[in-house]
Design an enzyme around this catalytic site. Sequence first.
Site, short mmCIF file in Angstrom:
data_model
loop_
_atom_site.label_atom_id
_atom_site.label_comp_id
_atom_site.label_asym_id
_atom_site.label_seq_id
_atom_site.Cartn_x
_atom_site.Cartn_y
_atom_site.Cartn_z
N ASP A 1 -3.45 -24.04 14.46
CA ASP A 1 -2.19 -23.38 14.14
C ASP A 1 -2.61 -22.04 13.41
O ASP A 1 -3.42 -21.29 13.59
CB ASP A 1 -1.30 -24.34 13.34
CG ASP A 1 0.18 -24.24 13.70
OD1 ASP A 1 0.56 -23.27 13.31
OD2 ASP A 1 0.48 -25.12 14.52
N HIS B 1 4.20 -21.24 9.96
CA HIS B 1 4.28 -22.18 11.08
C HIS B 1 3.25 -23.48 10.74
O HIS B 1 3.98 -24.50 10.68
CB HIS B 1 4.01 -21.69 12.21
CG HIS B 1 4.33 -22.57 13.71
ND1 HIS B 1 3.21 -23.57 14.04
CD2 HIS B 1 5.23 -22.60 14.42
CE1 HIS B 1 3.81 -24.16 15.06
NE2 HIS B 1 5.19 -23.52 15.30
N SER C 1 7.19 -27.82 18.71
CA SER C 1 6.16 -27.98 17.69
C SER C 1 6.53 -29.12 16.81
O SER C 1 5.41 -30.00 16.66
CB SER C 1 6.19 -26.65 16.97
OG SER C 1 5.59 -25.59 17.34
#
Length: 509
Positions: free
Chosen positions: A91, A128, A318
Site C-alpha cells: 500500500d 490510505h 479498498s
Amino acid sequence: MPRSALRRRAAAGRRIVAALAAAAAAVAGLGAAAAPTHHTVGDGGWASSAWLGSSTGSGGTTLAAVRASINASTGAAAGLTGAGVGVALIDTGVAPVDGLPATQIVNGPDLSFESQDPDLRYLDTYGHGTHMAGIIVGNDPSTGTVGIAPKAKLTSIKVGTANGAVDVSQMIAAIDWVVAHRNDDPANPIRVINISYGTGGTPNSWSDPVQYAVEQAWLKGIVVVAAAGNEGNSDTVVSDPASDPAVIAVAASTTKGTATAADDDFASFTTIGGTNRSVSVLAPGESIVSLADPGSNVDLTYPSAKVGTTLLRGSGSSQAAAVTSAAVALLLQARPTLTPDQVKTVLTTSASFVSGLAMQRNIKALNLNAALASQNLYATGWNRSTGTGKLDDARGASRLVRDNVALSGDNTVWGALNTTTWSERSAAVTSWSGGTWMGYRVAGDGWTGTSWASKTWAAATWTGKPWNGATTWTDPDWSGHYWSGHYWSGHYWSGHYWSSDDWASASWS
C-alpha cells in the site's frame, strides 16, 4: 485546534489538490497513451475513490459494527484475534499513530519514490495505508477502536507516494518480496496479502505479469485478497489483479446500518464484476471508520471525513478488501492447514445471502462463523498466467509520469525488464537477492531494528537513472516535508510523480 491552525491546514490541503490537478494536466498533455483514465484524480491507483458519509449515518460504520456484520462477534469467531498469522499490506505505507501498536507492525522494503528521502521513507504520506492497517490490526487507545484481527502481524510494503503514484513494476517487485520473505518470522508467517489497488489496464489474464505475480504468491501458500474497483454498479470489469481467476476479489457492500447481511447489497460505487470474472464475496466498505493519518494528503484534503481526532471515514473496495484480509487471518488462526484454494472455497460457499442487485447476481456476503464451520474444501482449478505479457498492457492508459515523461514499454521504475526471464525467476523465488530485484538495487540487504515498528527492512539509494534521463532520483520538491511527532509539517508539495492507476477507495468526506 485554533481557527488559525485550521485555516492553515485547509490551505495546505488546497495546495495539495492544486498540485494534483497540475500533475493530471501534465499527464493529459502527453497524449492519449499516457493520459489518465476515468479513475478519480488523487486516488493514484488505490481503491478508495473518495472519503464520505453514507446511508449508514454521519458517524459511519465502526469496526465493531463491521465485525458483527461479517458474523465474527459471537460463537467460535468471538475469541479470534489473528494471532500467529502474518498479513502483508502492499500500500502507501503506515504512519506511527497511537492506534497502530509497534509490536504488531513490521516495515518491509519501501519501494516507493519516497524511499529516496530519509524523512519520508516507510511513512504514509497519502493516508490510505494507515486506514487499511487500522481496519486489520488497529488498536486506538483514545476511542477503543480495535481492528478485525488485532493480533495479526502486519508487514507494510510501501509502494505509493502522497498522491498514490506507483507503477505496476513496483507492485510486482513488492509481491515477489513477500513471497521470498513469507517465512522470515516463523511465529507469524505471512499467509495473506492485501492489495487495495488496481492497474490502469485490462490485460489478458493468461499472460499478464501482475496476475502472474499474485498467482505465484497463491501457489506458495499465501491467500491474495484484492479490491474489485470503484467504477460503479454499471462497471462489470474487475480491476487487475483482482481479475485474476485465483485470488479473492472483493466488492464493497452497504450494510444499511444493520448487523444482518439479509438487507446488504452492492455499495453504489463498487464495481460488480461479471465480464472478466465474478466477484468472490461482498464485505462492508461504506463509510468505514478507521485510523486517520494526521497531516497526510487524505487528512488535509477531506477534513469532513474526520471522526474525532484519531479516526476517519472511508468508503471503497479498498476497505472491503482490508476487512476480508483480516477475516482470512482469523480463519487461518483457527484453521491453519487450509490452503489458499480451500480458504477461497470456504469463504465463498459459506457466505450469506443478501438482497437487491447482489442477490440477482448471486454474490454473497462474508460470514466468518459459517466459514469456520464449513467442511466444503473442494477447490476448483483455474487457468494460469505465463507472466510473459507486456507491462504496458497492465498499465493501460494510466502511466507513471516524471517531469512530463511517461514510463512505458518493457521498463520498470529501475530499468529494463525481460518478462520471460522475470517470470522464471519469480516462480523459482530468485527474483530477489538481498536488496536487489532482477539485478537492480532497490533496497538494503536485510532486517534492522531502527524504526518505530518492531523491525524494518533496510533502505538503499537507487543506483539506476530515472527513465526521463535525469541523473538522480532526488526530488527537491519534497524538501519541505518532515515528520514531527505524529503530524506532517511543511505541506508545500508539488511532486514530480503522477499515476492515475486505481487505488480502490470510493470516497472520503
